[in-house]
Design an enzyme around this catalytic site. Structure first.
Site, PDB file in Angstrom:
ATOM      1  N   ASP A  36       0.868  -1.172   0.000  1.00 25.45           N
ATOM      2  CA  ASP A  36       0.000   0.000   0.000  1.00 25.45           C
ATOM      3  C   ASP A  36       0.905   1.222   0.000  1.00 25.45           C
ATOM      4  O   ASP A  36       2.094   1.121   0.314  1.00 25.45           O
ATOM      5  CB  ASP A  36      -0.909  -0.001   1.241  1.00 25.45           C
ATOM      6  CG  ASP A  36      -2.199   0.784   1.034  1.00 25.45           C
ATOM      7  OD1 ASP A  36      -3.263   0.157   0.906  1.00 25.45           O
ATOM      8  OD2 ASP A  36      -2.140   2.031   0.982  1.00 25.45           O
ATOM      9  N   VAL A  63       1.702   0.483  -6.807  1.00 26.71           N
ATOM     10  CA  VAL A  63       1.478  -0.589  -7.781  1.00 26.71           C
ATOM     11  C   VAL A  63       1.525  -0.087  -9.216  1.00 26.71           C
ATOM     12  O   VAL A  63       1.641  -0.880 -10.154  1.00 26.71           O
ATOM     13  CB  VAL A  63       0.148  -1.326  -7.533  1.00 26.71           C
ATOM     14  CG1 VAL A  63       0.129  -1.961  -6.153  1.00 26.71           C
ATOM     15  CG2 VAL A  63      -1.051  -0.405  -7.732  1.00 26.71           C
ATOM     16  N   SER A 141     -15.485  -4.385 -10.367  1.00 28.70           N
ATOM     17  CA  SER A 141     -16.557  -3.492  -9.930  1.00 28.70           C
ATOM     18  C   SER A 141     -17.789  -3.755 -10.778  1.00 28.70           C
ATOM     19  O   SER A 141     -17.693  -4.250 -11.917  1.00 28.70           O
ATOM     20  CB  SER A 141     -16.124  -2.029 -10.077  1.00 28.70           C
ATOM     21  OG  SER A 141     -17.232  -1.159  -9.912  1.00 28.70           O
ATOM     22  N   TYR A 154     -13.312   4.982 -15.685  1.00 29.09           N
ATOM     23  CA  TYR A 154     -13.296   3.910 -14.682  1.00 29.09           C
ATOM     24  C   TYR A 154     -13.917   2.624 -15.221  1.00 29.09           C
ATOM     25  O   TYR A 154     -13.368   1.529 -15.057  1.00 29.09           O
ATOM     26  CB  TYR A 154     -14.031   4.390 -13.429  1.00 29.09           C
ATOM     27  CG  TYR A 154     -13.996   3.447 -12.259  1.00 29.09           C
ATOM     28  CD1 TYR A 154     -12.858   3.339 -11.449  1.00 29.09           C
ATOM     29  CD2 TYR A 154     -15.106   2.687 -11.922  1.00 29.09           C
ATOM     30  CE1 TYR A 154     -12.831   2.495 -10.357  1.00 29.09           C
ATOM     31  CE2 TYR A 154     -15.088   1.834 -10.823  1.00 29.09           C
ATOM     32  CZ  TYR A 154     -13.945   1.749 -10.045  1.00 29.09           C
ATOM     33  OH  TYR A 154     -13.922   0.903  -8.953  1.00 29.09           O
ATOM     34  N   LYS A 158     -12.336  -1.315 -15.590  1.00 30.02           N
ATOM     35  CA  LYS A 158     -12.928  -2.492 -14.963  1.00 30.02           C
ATOM     36  C   LYS A 158     -13.383  -3.508 -16.005  1.00 30.02           C
ATOM     37  O   LYS A 158     -13.266  -4.720 -15.787  1.00 30.02           O
ATOM     38  CB  LYS A 158     -14.078  -2.079 -14.050  1.00 30.02           C
ATOM     39  CG  LYS A 158     -13.638  -1.244 -12.854  1.00 30.02           C
ATOM     40  CD  LYS A 158     -12.550  -1.946 -12.057  1.00 30.02           C
ATOM     41  CE  LYS A 158     -12.071  -1.132 -10.867  1.00 30.02           C
ATOM     42  NZ  LYS A 158     -10.952  -1.796 -10.145  1.00 30.02           N
ATOM     43  N   THR A 189     -17.032   1.404   2.220  1.00 28.55           N
ATOM     44  CA  THR A 189     -15.627   1.644   2.507  1.00 28.55           C
ATOM     45  C   THR A 189     -15.428   3.147   2.719  1.00 28.55           C
ATOM     46  O   THR A 189     -16.309   3.949   2.391  1.00 28.55           O
ATOM     47  CB  THR A 189     -14.762   1.186   1.327  1.00 28.55           C
ATOM     48  OG1 THR A 189     -15.081   2.020   0.188  1.00 28.55           O
ATOM     49  CG2 THR A 189     -15.022  -0.270   0.986  1.00 28.55           C
TER      50      THR A 189
END
Length: 252
Positions: A36, A63, A141, A154, A158, A189
């Site tokens: 992370d 990453v 997602s 986005y 995905k 979250t």
């Protein structure tokens, strides 16, 4: 202890769904490592898990930068041995305008949300092929199949992640390496809560379309992930698992 003697590697494991996966895999008996960029939160989480008797490790890595990821990955393998299961959870949202978005922003976004899936496979597959066993779970997602206004690009990332999952599932299946996608809907979250609270009435509207009249919890996603990592899912490969409370089944 369905993940006993396994080394599970998770990207973006400090909080949210990633942290829930780290915790659930540790509870299932695995040695769990994660990367992370949030060092403070990660170190506090590691201390909490170790105090509970779990075997866990953390390394800071972006990453989106292969050299950075590779260095962290190798350091974690040195501690726990070869990785037997990978969870690609790290990701960022994008609310870009297709005219205003720059090439640099596009490349940085896809480096994290898509390219990193290839990069973790590049790192983990050699040892998995030798062992003739492994499991990769990509956190996708609901946006891979449906989408919402102002989420450019986005949904493209995905959707592409699902395609990459299918390719890995087909190409690596003869090595007994399984690759699957998990596609959450609304999950509470910190990232989702921030989005819901950014506009008055947004949370109420989001709840109004939930077939189960609630949103998901990170641990509900994590339990499906640990199933896919385990031998209980030994013939599950190249698939997409929607964990959205029935939202994607709902008529528009």
């Amino acid at each position: 202890m369905k993940l006993a003697n396994q080394h599970i590697f998770v990207t973006g494991g400090a909080k949210g769904i990633g942290a829930a996966i780290v915790r659930e895999a540790a509870l299932a008996g695995a040695k769990v490592s994660f990367v992370d960029i949030d060092v403070v939160t990660s170190e506090a989480f590691i201390e909490e898990l170790r105090a509970q008797g779990h075997t866990v490790a953390f390394a800071r890595a972006d990453v989106g930068d292969f050299a950075d990821l590779e260095s962290a990955y190798n350091s974690l393998v040195a501690q726990f041995g070869n990785v037997t299961g990978v969870v690609n959870n790290a990701g960022v949202n994008s609310y870009a305008d297709p005219v205003e978005m720059t090439d640099e922003q596009w490349d940085a976004f896809f480096a994290v949300d898509l390219k990193s899936i290839w990069h973790t496979a590049k790192l983990a597959l050699p040892a998995m092929r030798v062992a003739h066993k492994g499991s990769i779970v990509n956190i996708g997602s609901i946006h891979g199949r449906l989408t919402y206004p102002n989420f450019f690009p986005y949904g493209a990332a995905k959707s592409a992640g699902m395609g990459l999952t299918r390719n890995l599932g087909v190409d690596e299946g003869h090595h007994n390496i399984r690759t699957n996608t998990v596609s959450p809907g609304y999950v509470l979250t910190p990232l989702t809560r921030g989005w819901l609270q950014a506009e008055p009435g947004r949370e109420e509207r989001a709840l109004s379309i939930q077939p189960m009249e609630r949103m998901g919890r990170p641990d509900e996603i994590a339990r499906v992930v640990t199933f896919l990592l385990s031998d209980d899912a030994s013939f599950v490969n190249g698939s997409d698992w929607a964990i959205d409370g029935g939202l994607s089944a709902r008529s528009a």
